[in-house]
Every structure is written in C-alpha cells, then in structure tokens.
Scaffold this motif. Structure first.
Motif, short mmCIF file in Angstrom:
data_model
loop_
_atom_site.label_atom_id
_atom_site.label_comp_id
_atom_site.label_asym_id
_atom_site.label_seq_id
_atom_site.Cartn_x
_atom_site.Cartn_y
_atom_site.Cartn_z
N LEU A 199 -44.16 -65.45 80.24
CA LEU A 199 -45.19 -66.40 80.66
C LEU A 199 -45.46 -66.28 82.16
N GLU A 202 -47.50 -63.21 82.77
CA GLU A 202 -48.88 -63.26 82.28
C GLU A 202 -49.75 -64.22 83.11
N ARG A 317 -45.13 -68.25 71.54
CA ARG A 317 -46.50 -68.31 71.02
C ARG A 317 -47.13 -69.67 71.28
N ARG A 320 -47.94 -70.04 74.96
CA ARG A 320 -49.13 -69.24 75.29
C ARG A 320 -50.40 -69.97 74.83
N GLN A 324 -53.55 -70.96 77.20
CA GLN A 324 -54.88 -70.42 76.95
C GLN A 324 -55.94 -71.52 76.98
#
Length: 613
Positions: A199, A202, A317, A320, A324
C-alpha cells in the motif's frame, strides 16, 4: 445506589477504560461509586482503593477478599461489579454469606479452570459484551441463560466529537490501533509484512500510524517487519505508541484497522473501519456487515473455541478498494453505532442489571402475577372466558386478605429495586394483580372492590382512547359479546386511586404479525400517548394475546419499558427476564383451591412441568 467496581488495572486496557467510564456515568447520576483496582489513580472522581487484584498468588487473593469484604460492610455496598476473571474470583468470595449481589462483565473468552466448575465465580448476573461471547458463556462455560445479559461496552461519544470531513490536500492516513502484544501483536506483525508495504508503495502520499501500547512486546517477526517498514518508508510510518489522544488521531485518519472499542470509536467518529481482531477478520464495516461484525466485537471474539485464519491478500484487497475511492462511514451507520454504544444508554441498562441482581438476591421466591380482564355483574356467554364476576372477584379479594398477601405494582417493585425504598420494607407475601384492556366494568365493579380492600393493581390500557369496545373479539366473532372500554375520565380515576397504568399497544395489535416498524410504533406510541393523556409514568407493558418474539421483546425494551408481562410464559422468577414475566391466567370458576395453587411458590415450576415448557 452504592456501587463497588473491582478491576485488574495493572495496565489501562479497554476493559479498564470502560469500567472507569461506567463508574463516572453512574457517579454523575447521583450514585455513590468506589473502584478497587491495581492502580492507585484512575481518571475518575469516584473513590479509588488500591488493591493488587491482578496478582494470583492465593495468599494475596485471600488478602484481597478480606479487604473487599471490609469495604462492602463499611460502606454498605448495594452491588459489586467485577470486570475480569481475577476480579470476579476475589469478589465472589468477598460477598459470600452477604446479601450483596455480584455482577460480572466478561470482556473476552474465558479459560476453563477447575474453579469454574466448582464455583460460579461470575456471580448473580453476567454481562457479555457481544453476542458471540454470550454464546461462549452459555455453551462452553455453562452459564445459566437466565443470568446472562448482552450489553456492549459504552462509549462517551460526546468527548470524541464529530470530526469534519478532511480538508482537500490533507495527508491520507490509515492507522492500526490496538495492543501490540499477544494475538493482536501477531496480527500487527502480519500487517507490517503483508499489507502495509504494497500500500505504501502504491500510494506515495499515504502514511501509516501505529497507535497502542506494548510495542516492545511485538513478536520477533513483527519487530523485523517494522524495522524494514521504517527503513524503506521513513517518516511515513508514524510509530505513535500509547496515547491518550485517540480522538485527535481519529480526526486525522481516514481508515482504521482495529477491533473492539477501537472499531466502535472510529465508526462513531465517522471513520471507515476494517475490523481485524485477535479471533477473526470481520472485514469492512458497512450497514450490511455491521450486525455480524458487532456480534464478534468487531473481530475479537468467536462463539466457539479457536480462531479463524486471516487471508492477508483479502485484507490488502479491502484496503486497496478503500483507497481507490476513499470516503466516510454512511451517516445512518454512524448514528446507529452512536445509539447502540451510547454510554448513557449502556449505563442505564447496566443499572437495570444491578437492580435485577439485588431483587433476585433479596426476593428469591416466586411472586404471583395474576391476569384478569372483565369484572361483570353476571356471567358472560363468551368462549374466551376472560371474566370473573363481581361476586366471585370479591371472594378472590377475601382469599388474598386471608392469606395475608400484599398487592404491589411494578412501580412499587421498581422503587425497591432502585433503592428508593428500603428492601427491609418489601412485603413478606407480595402479589401483583393486573387487569387488561380497561373495560367499563373495571370502573363500576373492580375499582370500588379494590378500594374497599385497600388494594391497588396494574391496569393495562390501549394508547388509542378512540377504541371504545373490544372490537378485536366482538368484530371477529359474532357470538362474542361486545364489552365497552372506559372513557378518559374513568381511566383517570384509577390514576387518582394510586393504581399503576401500563401500556397494551395502541389498538390491541398482535405484534409478531406486524412489520417491524409498525410493531415498534404500536409499542412506543402507546407509552407516549398514555403518559400524555393520564399524566402518569408508564414503566410496564402487556403483550396482547401474550404474543411475543425475541425481536418484539427487544422493541419493548428499546421503547423504554422496564417490565413486560406475558401470558403463561416466562421465567421461574420475575428477574429471570423482565421483558417476559410469567402471568397466571384467572378464569370465571376459580376456587379457593385453585387460587391457592396459582399463588403458591411452586406453581410456576409445576405449570412448566405439566405443559413440558
């Protein structure tokens, strides 16, 4: 009420924070409160007595027992509330032989010790903080269901405030908040290794805050993973450790990973939560997942022994997915959390448990609660047989007087339970006489007879004063005689005579057959309407037809009723379940023998045996 809390407070865990908050809530309500704990100082204005409660050496334990017993006697304590197994153990022996009840709050799954089977160390009432914990106590610890209450830890949300949305350009932040030792330390170590690194790579602006105590007790793998995180990401990994400014950190955090109190505070503050506890990963908390997450205390507690393996790729997941499309908790969910865990509401529910434990200890026997309806001049041609003629009812009253029964109301009972009246004055042979629906013959026949005997009862009325006859019977069955309902002035005469008025829905609804919202309105509106129309306090409720479900009982409790009476169902003791109190049906042809049976201490047990209930 005089309340003694006993807690292991060698470090300021969530259970300690809750116990202190609860003590403060009751102290502010005017109760006298003491806390016996390992810590000499706690953030409370209540009296703190330092005792090494968490020390388990038997010599020290017996010393603690003697000190607690001395405290109980000197301060005339009404109830002892223990907040850990060690606290329950010493409190159990401290109250033995005294007329002082012990209530235990169980905050987590319990190890099954030999003493658990030898001694019921949790006391007279046991509070489980979530549904899974209650299931564990029933099935594995073998706690009697009648002793259990599910009441979560309360949160003083007003101290957290309602943080505004983050201003544009503020640094995005996620936080792990919790302990770093034991099972939670292992969860933290896995987060450091499997979730935070990708994380942080990203999302270049993202920061991760690590908030909580016992950082030095991280497992070895966690220390290595934390070192690697700090080496790669530097100041973007904020190692906060213990802080008393959790609210401040929540205000500048977008996504919280945690369980228990942490998850509750975060949701109440409008922050998104991934519920990760020592028992399971409950996932993102949404309106759809909230009930299941709350049942496990947001990941901390399973109903059965063991833990669930965590798929860390699923956690990654979910994190994320949040980043997003970052956002806040839905307002409806935030409001629900604040309502479910509101400290003032929780304190009131705990106080009711104290009262219940006191009364069950002081009045252990069966209190007959009798159910009457019509008191006509002559027998009625009715298949329902819910009447006793004026002549026969006079004989009933003569029998009660001969047997030296003292009629009380639920308002009277509550005065004793709350301490407004001393328990020494509680009648030796209490009886509660209840009358449903409010028929005119109650005014013309019942009220004068009761006044002549010097008796008062409980009259269950419909909230809709426009209902003037028994349409639920007479309209459904042409053979059923019409019976008129009293007008407002006649109902007010019962209030003037010192009777208790209870609610019976707005229009005699069969509650389990209604949609939930409609049933809730029937219950709540009947209380409000009666209080406004008659100017009297309404604390008890009667289920029409005796029809109820667990969901309906919950609605009655949430509407603010303290007691609710059923028909031929309920516990052996009034305090087994205040929302389902056993009432004995009285029919037209009762005899001295049947009245003796129906008011006898063994009758409830006999009734249950006879019908296989």
């Amino acid at each position: 009420m005089r309340i003694l809390h006993v807690l292991s407070a060698n470090f300021f865990a969530g259970s300690v924070a809750y116990a202190v908050a609860l003590a403060e809530a009751h102290r502010r309500q005017g109760h006298q409160v003491w806390l016996a704990s390992d810590a000499a100082h706690l953030p409370t204005a209540a009296t703190v007595v330092q005792l090494p409660i968490s020390q388990r050496k038997y010599r020290q334990r017996w010393h603690n027992v003697q000190e607690l017993r001395h405290l109980i006697k000197v301060h005339n304590i009404d109830v002892v509330h223990a907040h850990s197994r060690a606290a329950s153990w010493v409190s159990y022996f401290a109250v033995r032989g005294l007329a002082v009840p012990l209530v235990s709050t169980v905050h987590g799954r319990q190890h099954l010790h030999t003493s658990t089977s030898l001694f019921d160390v949790y006391g007279d009432k046991v509070i489980a903080i979530c549904e899974n914990l209650a299931a564990h106590l029933r099935t594995e610890v073998k706690t009697a269901p009648r002793k259990l209450a599910v009441i979560p830890n309360g949160i003083a949300f007003d101290t957290l405030g309602a943080p505004p949305p983050a201003p544009a350009g503020e640094v995005p932040r996620m936080a792990f908040i919790g302990r770093f030792n034991g099972p939670k330390g292992e969860r933290a170590a896995a987060l450091f290794e499997h979730v935070f690194p990708p994380l942080l790579r990203e999302y270049s602006a993202l920061r991760v805050a690590l908030i909580g105590g016992e950082l030095d007790h991280l497992p070895a793998t966690g220390k290595v993973a934390l070192g690697a995180l700090q080496a790669e990401f530097g100041e973007r990994v904020e190692v906060v450790g213990f802080t008393d400014d959790v609210a401040g950190w929540l205000a500048k955090t977008d996504l919280v990973i945690g369980a228990g109190r942490v998850a509750i505070e975060a949701l109440g503050a409008g922050r998104a939560v991934l519920a990760l506890g020592e028992a399971r990963y409950a996932g993102p908390v949404t309106e759809a997942t909230y009930a299941a997450a709350a049942a496990s205390n947001f990941g901390d507690i399973l109903a059965q022994q063991g833990t669930e393996a965590v798929d860390w790729q699923v956690v990654l997941r979910d994190a994320r997915a949040f980043w997003q499309q970052p956002g806040r908790v839905a307002p409806a969910l935030q409001q629900r959390v604040r309502a479910d865990y509101d400290l003032a509401a929780i304190a009131a529910r705990v106080l009711a448990v104290y009262e219940s434990a006191r009364m069950q200890k002081a009045v252990p026997g069966f209190i007959p609660v009798l159910m009457y309806h019509k008191i006509p001049d002559a027998p009625l041609a009715s298949r329902h047989q819910i009447f006793v003629t004026k002549e026969n009812f006079a004989k009933h009253l003569a029998y009660f007087q001969q047997q030296k029964f003292t009629p009380i109301t639920f308002l009277d009972y509550q005065d004793f339970a709350s301490g407004r009246r001393p328990l020494a004055e509680f009648p030796r042979r209490p009886i509660i006489l209840t009358f449903d629906d409010g028929y005119v013959d109650n005014y013309t026949n019942l009220l004068p007879l009761m006044q002549q005997a010097g008796y008062r009862g409980v009259l269950y009325l419909l909230g809709d004063f426009g209902v003037r006859y028994n349409y639920w019977d007479a309209d459904a069955d042409p053979t059923e005689p019409r019976a008129d309902i009293m007008d407002a002035a006649q109902k007010q005469a019962f209030v003037a005579a010192g009777w208790e008025i209870g609610a019976h829905t707005m229009r005699h609804a069969r509650l389990p057959e209604l949609p939930a919202a409609e049933a809730a309105a029937e219950i709540q509106q009947s209380k409000t309407a009666l209080e406004q129309a008659l100017g009297t306090e309404i604390i008890s409720f009667a289920y029409p037809y005796g029809a109820l479900t667990e969901a309906v009982k919950t609605q009655v409790q949430q509407a603010g009723f303290t007691y609710a009476v059923a028909t031929d169902t309920g516990g052996l003791h009034l305090e087994d379940d205040r929302m389902q109190i056993f009432r004995v049906n009285i029919f037209p042809h009762e005899t001295t023998g049947s009245l003796f049976k129906k008011t006898a201490p063994w009758y409830r047990r006999y009734y249950r045996w006879k019908r296989g209930k």
